[in-house]
Design an enzyme around this catalytic site. Structure first.
Site, mmCIF file in Angstrom:
data_model
loop_
_atom_site.group_PDB
_atom_site.id
_atom_site.type_symbol
_atom_site.label_atom_id
_atom_site.label_comp_id
_atom_site.label_asym_id
_atom_site.label_seq_id
_atom_site.Cartn_x
_atom_site.Cartn_y
_atom_site.Cartn_z
ATOM 1 C CE LYS A 1 2.801 -0.584 -0.810
ATOM 2 N NZ LYS A 1 2.949 0.622 -1.597
ATOM 3 C CD GLN B 1 0.444 2.864 -3.326
ATOM 4 O OE1 GLN B 1 0.806 2.525 -2.106
ATOM 5 N NE2 GLN B 1 1.126 2.291 -4.397
ATOM 6 C CG ASP C 1 7.501 3.697 -0.857
ATOM 7 O OD1 ASP C 1 7.449 2.513 -0.671
ATOM 8 O OD2 ASP C 1 6.416 4.532 -1.076
#
Ligand code: NAP
Length: 281
Positions: A53, A97, A120
């Site tokens: 990322k 995460q 997300d």
């Protein structure tokens, strides 16, 4: 031979396109989008995903703000950090995460993120809008399903009227991809660990999206000629190699199109994340 749905190639094209868009926007607004990524603990797989990322952010010109927290951080401290990031105007997106350690309530944490900064797309506001109208542009979609749709569109795989069988019912892949397929007029069947006669169902599919985390689970005997196979699974074998949920070598002769692992859905997930960060920052 089947068409290889090359996510690595497409994600490169997409990231180059985003870089151009961003260069222009930064010129106009003099503002750089930023992504705050919170990692709790040092799970090696999470560290690898975060590095990917970070690399993608650097490639397109997004400011990457890494927050590495100790494994034993309290839920309250984590919540406080997210609340602070929500308030900071120069933080445009936030990502926590997963997985989080057991003492932290993941559902609660995802709810704390401002839905407008939800990189997300896991917040219930975004998930709810996805359920109501997956085709609308007024929500942030989860990255993996959005990346799959983009990959199928790029390779002109038609979806309307097709029978799409989704293996797995997770909130991050199975359920949202099923809703996206439904919104594009597919007939959708969702299978999970309690599904009976699973092979009978997969044999009827025009498109199969496998997201179960079981190495090489789907074999040629379970599919029909001409099926499109999308493999979300990322499984590490004892020999250290990665494989998907679909037995690629066994299935490739029967499929009309198939995603490789690695190089299929994974890079498209990253492209989806970058799109979420640069949209309306
Ligand atoms: P998950 O939360 O691990 O859940 C797995 C799902 O598969 C559950 O719904 C489970 O059913 C179902 N399942 C498990 N064994 C099954 C079986 N034998 N037959 C039918 N269904 C079965 O799922 P996830 O987080 O979506 O992850 C799935 C896989 O995708 C993992 O390998 C993960 O690493 C990978 N992944 C890859 C990406 C990417 O970017 N490529 C992104 C996300 C995830 P129940 O609900 O009944 O338990």
């Amino acid at each position: 031979m089947p068409k290889i749905l090359d996510g690595k190639k497409l994600s490169k094209i997409i990231l180059e396109k985003y870089k151009k868009i961003l260069d222009k926007r930064i010129e106009d607004k003099k503002q750089i989008p930023s992504l705050a990524v919170i990692q709790v603990g040092i799970d090696p797989a999470s560290s690898v995903y975060i590095r990917h990322k970070e690399k993608a952010c650097a490639r397109v010109g997004i400011r990457f703000l890494g927050h590495r927290l100790a494994e034993d951080i309290s839920e309250e401290e984590l919540i406080k950090l997210i609340e602070d990031l929500n308030q900071l105007p120069d933080v445009s997106s936030i990502l926590v995460q997963l997985p989080l350690p057991d003492h932290i309530n993941t559902k609660k944490i995802l709810e704390i993120i401002d839905p407008r900064k939800d990189a997300d797309g896991f917040h219930r506001v975004n998930m709810g809008q996805l359920l109501i109208d997956a085709e609308s542009r007024d929500y942030i979609p989860p990255c993996t399903p959005a990346g799959i749709m983009e990959l199928l569109d790029y390779y002109e795989i038609s979806i309307s009227g097709k029978h799409c069988v989704v293996l797995g019912r997770s909130n991050i892949v199975g359920k949202p991809i099923a809703m996206m397929m439904l919104a594009r007029n597919a007939t959708v069947t969702i299978c999970h660990s309690r599904t009976k006669n699973l092979a009978e169902i997969t044999r009827q599919a025009d498109i199969i999206v496998a997201a179960i985390g079981r190495p090489n689970f789907l074999i040629a005997d379970m599919i029909r000629e001409g099926v499109v196979l999308v493999d979300v699974g990322i499984n590490r074998l004892d020999n250290g190699k990665l494989c998907g949920d679909i037995d690629f070598l066994d299935c490739e002769q029967k499929a009309s199109a198939i995603t490789p692992v690695p190089g299929g859905v994974g890079p498209m997930t990253i492209a989806g994340l970058i799109r979420n960060v640069i949209t309306d920052y």
